[in-house]
Enzyme design. Sequence first.
Site, PDB file in Angstrom:
ATOM      1  N   ALA A  94       0.814  -1.214   0.000  1.00 40.62           N
ATOM      2  CA  ALA A  94       0.000   0.000   0.000  1.00 40.62           C
ATOM      3  C   ALA A  94       0.850   1.268   0.000  1.00 40.62           C
ATOM      4  CB  ALA A  94      -0.939   0.015   1.205  1.00 40.62           C
ATOM      5  N   LYS A  95       2.143   1.107   0.255  1.00 43.29           N
ATOM      6  CA  LYS A  95       3.100   2.227   0.239  1.00 43.29           C
ATOM      7  C   LYS A  95       2.579   3.436   1.020  1.00 43.29           C
ATOM      8  CE  LYS A  95       5.040   0.721  -4.167  1.00 43.29           C
ATOM      9  NZ  LYS A  95       4.131  -0.422  -4.416  1.00 43.29           N
ATOM     10  N   ARG A  96       2.105   3.191   2.235  1.00 42.90           N
ATOM     11  CA  ARG A  96       1.541   4.250   3.060  1.00 42.90           C
ATOM     12  C   ARG A  96       2.636   5.217   3.516  1.00 42.90           C
ATOM     13  NH1 ARG A  96      -2.716   3.549   0.635  1.00 42.90           N
ATOM     14  NH2 ARG A  96      -4.489   2.505   1.584  1.00 42.90           N
TER      15      ARG A  96
END
Length: 301
Positions: free
Chosen positions: A99-101
């Site tokens: 999700a590459k938050r």
Amino acid sequence: MIDRLIEKIIEKENPSVVGLDTSFDYLPENMRAGVKDFAGAAEAIVCFNRAVIDAVSDVVPAVKVQIAYYEMYGTEGLRAFSETCRYASEKGLIVMTDAKRNDIGATAECYAKAYLGETAVGENSCEAFASDFLTVNGYLGSDGIKPFLGWMQKRDKGIFVLVKTSNKSSGELQDLKLENGETVYEYMGALVEKWGADYIGKYGYSSVGAVVGATHPVQAEVLRRRMPHTFFLIPGYGAQGGTANDLKVCFDQKGLGGIVNSSRGILCAYRQEKYAGHAFDEAARLACIDMKNDLNRAIKG
């Protein structure tokens, strides 16, 4: 958590992860027929994912579920994401949420709760998604990482921080030189190694890992040397052009230190001439076995 991942890799002799970046368009025609809304698409995607998971769960140690492929189908897509993660976990696979938050403070804390922790509802605490690892973007600095570390430690989870990504234009930022002569990706790598220093497991690797693309073997070799305690999540194999020979520099002398992702090469294997005549799940299994053998040939010699 990193020890659990490594032990599954050793058990299955397979340093690969299946990327469930499942677009509705990837499904066989008979599964797409008659579907006209998000609810139908989501249901078909879950059926497809379950079949793939059933076919490969004894071959691979983990799956990586890219949330963007589910968000585009709205709330029904998020339900499909949740069901996919839960089913993979029930089948004994390590589940990575891609999700590459990236945020700070209370917002980062919310992301951490969603994918690594628990959320309080009255007197109860509930898990939002069945996820063991989460990809995060560390380019806001340590303020954006600390909330994830807290939940990671509380619930025995892990993160993979973007360091040197597989896309062609990554060098526009990540390869820039700083005043001290280091590149941005080298500096980020040093930060990741520092952030993970307190979370090193019995195999010498930390639960704070790094995303390092297979498409940049020269940079990956530099990072492996400078990040001896950081486990690599390695995208870019197959469809993006990375080869097993390219990515072997990501591994240590014992053949450990990384896990290699393949998404379209597995999900769409049934469309390849090599696997013609096989159902999509059978083709996915055969592609996983071929990938396993290819990686082991390169890594172990």
